[in-house]
Enzyme design. Structure first.
Site, PDB file in Angstrom:
ATOM      1  N   GLY A   1      30.720   1.369   6.465  1.00 26.67           N
ATOM      2  CA  GLY A   1      31.222   1.733   5.139  1.00 26.67           C
ATOM      3  C   GLY A   1      31.667   3.182   5.090  1.00 26.67           C
ATOM      4  O   GLY A   1      32.320   3.603   4.129  1.00 26.67           O
TER       5      GLY A   1
ATOM      6  N   HIS B   1      34.361   8.528  -6.660  1.00 25.86           N
ATOM      7  CA  HIS B   1      35.606   8.407  -5.894  1.00 25.86           C
ATOM      8  C   HIS B   1      36.815   8.502  -6.832  1.00 25.86           C
ATOM      9  O   HIS B   1      36.693   8.341  -8.037  1.00 25.86           O
ATOM     10  CB  HIS B   1      35.678   7.064  -5.172  1.00 25.86           C
ATOM     11  CG  HIS B   1      34.846   6.995  -3.930  1.00 25.86           C
ATOM     12  ND1 HIS B   1      33.524   6.629  -3.947  1.00 25.86           N
ATOM     13  CD2 HIS B   1      35.150   7.256  -2.630  1.00 25.86           C
ATOM     14  CE1 HIS B   1      33.048   6.665  -2.711  1.00 25.86           C
ATOM     15  NE2 HIS B   1      34.004   7.047  -1.888  1.00 25.86           N
TER      16      HIS B   1
ATOM     17  N   LYS C   1      40.265   3.640  -6.341  1.00 25.04           N
ATOM     18  CA  LYS C   1      39.321   2.811  -5.580  1.00 25.04           C
ATOM     19  C   LYS C   1      39.022   1.505  -6.333  1.00 25.04           C
ATOM     20  O   LYS C   1      38.765   1.531  -7.533  1.00 25.04           O
ATOM     21  CB  LYS C   1      38.030   3.591  -5.294  1.00 25.04           C
ATOM     22  CG  LYS C   1      37.084   2.829  -4.372  1.00 25.04           C
ATOM     23  CD  LYS C   1      36.071   3.740  -3.702  1.00 25.04           C
ATOM     24  CE  LYS C   1      35.099   2.967  -2.837  1.00 25.04           C
ATOM     25  NZ  LYS C   1      35.768   2.281  -1.703  1.00 25.04           N
TER      26      LYS C   1
HETATM   27  N1  LIG Z   1      34.754   3.262   6.141  1.00 26.24           N
HETATM   28  C1  LIG Z   1      35.377   4.400   5.819  1.00 26.24           C
HETATM   29  O1  LIG Z   1      35.072   5.493   6.349  1.00 26.24           O
HETATM   30  C2  LIG Z   1      36.451   4.351   4.778  1.00 26.24           C
HETATM   31  C3  LIG Z   1      36.762   3.166   4.201  1.00 26.24           C
HETATM   32  N2  LIG Z   1      37.799   3.075   3.315  1.00 26.24           N
HETATM   33  C4  LIG Z   1      38.099   1.738   2.857  1.00 26.24           C
HETATM   34  O2  LIG Z   1      39.320   1.329   3.490  1.00 26.24           O
HETATM   35  C5  LIG Z   1      40.030   0.435   2.629  1.00 26.24           C
HETATM   36  C6  LIG Z   1      41.431   0.970   2.391  1.00 26.24           C
HETATM   37  O3  LIG Z   1      41.365   2.168   1.675  1.00 26.24           O
HETATM   38  P1  LIG Z   1      42.691   2.943   1.222  1.00 26.24           P
HETATM   39  O4  LIG Z   1      43.508   3.314   2.414  1.00 26.24           O
HETATM   40  O5  LIG Z   1      42.254   4.001   0.292  1.00 26.24           O
HETATM   41  O6  LIG Z   1      43.406   1.787   0.383  1.00 26.24           O
HETATM   42  P2  LIG Z   1      44.954   1.513   0.152  1.00 26.24           P
HETATM   43  O7  LIG Z   1      45.026   0.433  -0.859  1.00 26.24           O
HETATM   44  O8  LIG Z   1      45.668   2.782  -0.079  1.00 26.24           O
HETATM   45  O9  LIG Z   1      45.427   0.977   1.589  1.00 26.24           O
HETATM   46  C7  LIG Z   1      45.130  -0.292   2.070  1.00 26.24           C
HETATM   47  C8  LIG Z   1      46.421  -0.798   2.672  1.00 26.24           C
HETATM   48  O10 LIG Z   1      46.164  -2.041   3.339  1.00 26.24           O
HETATM   49  C9  LIG Z   1      47.253  -2.869   3.020  1.00 26.24           C
HETATM   50  N3  LIG Z   1      46.934  -4.281   3.210  1.00 26.24           N
HETATM   51  C10 LIG Z   1      46.078  -5.041   2.496  1.00 26.24           C
HETATM   52  N4  LIG Z   1      46.108  -6.295   2.957  1.00 26.24           N
HETATM   53  C11 LIG Z   1      46.986  -6.318   3.985  1.00 26.24           C
HETATM   54  C12 LIG Z   1      47.465  -7.332   4.871  1.00 26.24           C
HETATM   55  N5  LIG Z   1      47.028  -8.584   4.787  1.00 26.24           N
HETATM   56  N6  LIG Z   1      48.379  -7.002   5.799  1.00 26.24           N
HETATM   57  C13 LIG Z   1      48.825  -5.745   5.894  1.00 26.24           C
HETATM   58  N7  LIG Z   1      48.438  -4.740   5.092  1.00 26.24           N
HETATM   59  C14 LIG Z   1      47.522  -5.033   4.147  1.00 26.24           C
HETATM   60  C15 LIG Z   1      47.551  -2.554   1.574  1.00 26.24           C
HETATM   61  O11 LIG Z   1      48.794  -3.063   1.182  1.00 26.24           O
HETATM   62  P3  LIG Z   1      49.022  -3.464  -0.378  1.00 26.24           P
HETATM   63  O12 LIG Z   1      48.917  -2.176  -1.135  1.00 26.24           O
HETATM   64  O13 LIG Z   1      50.373  -4.086  -0.364  1.00 26.24           O
HETATM   65  O14 LIG Z   1      47.924  -4.408  -0.736  1.00 26.24           O
HETATM   66  C16 LIG Z   1      47.497  -1.045   1.607  1.00 26.24           C
HETATM   67  O15 LIG Z   1      48.703  -0.491   2.052  1.00 26.24           O
HETATM   68  C17 LIG Z   1      39.167   0.326   1.354  1.00 26.24           C
HETATM   69  O16 LIG Z   1      38.335  -0.808   1.471  1.00 26.24           O
HETATM   70  C18 LIG Z   1      38.333   1.603   1.378  1.00 26.24           C
HETATM   71  O17 LIG Z   1      37.151   1.519   0.661  1.00 26.24           O
HETATM   72  C19 LIG Z   1      38.537   4.153   2.962  1.00 26.24           C
HETATM   73  C20 LIG Z   1      38.254   5.374   3.487  1.00 26.24           C
HETATM   74  C21 LIG Z   1      37.179   5.580   4.437  1.00 26.24           C
HETATM   75  O1  LIG Z   2      37.916   4.059  -0.854  1.00 23.77           O
HETATM   76  C1  LIG Z   2      37.666   5.209  -0.421  1.00 23.77           C
HETATM   77  O2  LIG Z   2      38.389   6.181  -0.673  1.00 23.77           O
HETATM   78  C2  LIG Z   2      36.499   5.385   0.435  1.00 23.77           C
HETATM   79  N1  LIG Z   2      35.837   4.321   0.767  1.00 23.77           N
HETATM   80  C3  LIG Z   2      34.667   4.275   1.565  1.00 23.77           C
HETATM   81  C4  LIG Z   2      33.511   3.786   0.724  1.00 23.77           C
HETATM   82  O3  LIG Z   2      33.680   2.760   0.020  1.00 23.77           O
HETATM   83  O4  LIG Z   2      32.438   4.366   0.780  1.00 23.77           O
HETATM   84  C5  LIG Z   2      34.404   5.559   2.294  1.00 23.77           C
HETATM   85  C6  LIG Z   2      34.784   6.816   1.580  1.00 23.77           C
HETATM   86  O5  LIG Z   2      33.791   7.150   0.673  1.00 23.77           O
HETATM   87  C7  LIG Z   2      36.143   6.724   0.922  1.00 23.77           C
END
Ligand SMILES: NC(=O)C1=CN([C@@H]2O[C@H](COP(=O)(O)OP(=O)(O)OC[C@H]3O[C@@H](n4cnc5c(N)ncnc54)[C@H](OP(=O)(O)O)[C@@H]3O)[C@@H](O)[C@H]2O)C=CC1
Ligand SMILES: O=C(O)C1=N[C@H](C(=O)O)C[C@H](O)C1
Length: 256
Positions: free
Chosen positions: A111, A144, A148
């Site tokens: 996560g 956040h 989100k």
């Molecule tokens: N574990 C960690 O350290 C972190 C985790 N996260 C997590 O990562 C995820 C993404 O975050 P974030 O970048 O902010 O979100 P965004 O919504 O900005 O980016 C996600 C991207 O994935 C695309 N997507 C979704 N489904 C598909 C698919 N089937 N095929 C291709 N592309 C797809 C979305 O497209 P579309 O908009 O068209 O749906 C979007 O462009 C979240 O769950 C977030 O909580 C984020 C930061 C750090």
């Molecule tokens: O959606 C985000 O931005 C983030 N998602 C992850 C989470 O659900 O904890 C990690 C980070 O905090 C950013």
């Protein structure tokens, strides 16, 4: 996160970007991935075809949405590619799906991919083990950005799990995910979660341990999404040569 990942790969001499995936109809499709990330052209064209994006890759860095992550876990397992999962908000059914895929390939799932949060989780586990549950109430607070879509955050759940592990209790059986109205007094031993959303906050997490007459607060403040992307790249490099299985960032970073 896609842009942050492209930047982190460009800055790591041990990594190379081999493909970039977006959803059909997205503005970035057919554009140069480096240009999309604001770095200048890198010769990789963004595609909407997962097969094309994953072709020739050693690892998939996946920060998307639960449905996509399920599908990519199957593809990674079938192709024998490591799957680094940052996606949060997954259901129990999604988690079970990922567990099954991990029988066939290396999956690193967390996560939060940052060094600071993983170390924080170790500290939370130790503190929770040391403090009597009858005297010390644990609450996990997170904030956040307004875009989100899932709550509590994956990090909040990871930290709650660390506290539950420290106390040797089941998190699902002991967590309070929201409070509203006449809730009655706090249940002894519960692990509470509180969620704030607004503005452009990258990610703030605090684990509050409230005891009789004193309060211990362990916090992490993310200032730049590059910390998550660098962790994911590190996980991908670590995954080379590992046996199939489901791994955590503690495994990657060697902390426990
Ligand atoms: N574990 C960690 O350290 C972190 C985790 N996260 C997590 O990562 C995820 C993404 O975050 P974030 O970048 O902010 O979100 P965004 O919504 O900005 O980016 C996600 C991207 O994935 C695309 N997507 C979704 N489904 C598909 C698919 N089937 N095929 C291709 N592309 C797809 C979305 O497209 P579309 O908009 O068209 O749906 C979007 O462009 C979240 O769950 C977030 O909580 C984020 C930061 C750090
Ligand atoms: O959606 C985000 O931005 C983030 N998602 C992850 C989470 O659900 O904890 C990690 C980070 O905090 C950013």
């Amino acid at each position: 996160m896609g842009q942050a990942l492209i930047g982190a790969i460009a800055n790591d001499p041990a990594a190379r970007l081999s493909g970039a995936l977006e959803r059909e109809g997205a503005d970035a499709i057919l554009r140069d991935a480096g240009e999309v990330a604001g770095l200048g052209a890198n010769g990789v064209t963004v595609t909407a075809d997962p097969d094309e994006a994953f072709d020739g890759a050693d690892a998939i860095l996946d920060f998307t949405a639960p449905a996509a992550t399920r599908a990519f876990a199957d593809m990674a397992a079938q192709k024998g590619i490591a799957h680094i999962i940052g996606t949060t908000g997954m259901s129990a059914d999604d988690e079970a799906h990922v567990h099954l895929a991990a029988e066939r390939t290396v999956i690193v799932k967390s996560g939060n991919m940052s060094m600071g949060v993983i170390l924080l989780s170790v500290l939370v586990e130790r503190a929770a083990a040391a403090l009597e549950a009858s005297d010390w109430d644990i609450e996990v607070l997170e904030m956040h950005h307004k875009h989100k879509v899932d709550a509590p955050s994956g990090t909040a759940l990871l930290l709650g799990q660390a506290a539950a592990t420290g106390r040797d209790i089941d998190l699902d059986q002991n967590s309070v995910r929201m409070r509203d109205g006449h809730t009655g007094p706090r249940a002894a031993g519960a692990i509470g979660f509180a969620t704030l959303r607004g503005g452009s906050v990258v990610g703030d997490h605090s684990v509050i341990m409230a005891g009789p007459g004193e309060r211990l607060v362990l916090s992490h403040h993310a200032e730049d999404r590059g910390i998550f992307a660098r962790g994911a790249v590190k996980a991908a490099i670590w995954s080379r040569g590992q046996a199939p299985g489901l791994y955590s960032m503690r495994d990657v970073l060697g902390v426990s």
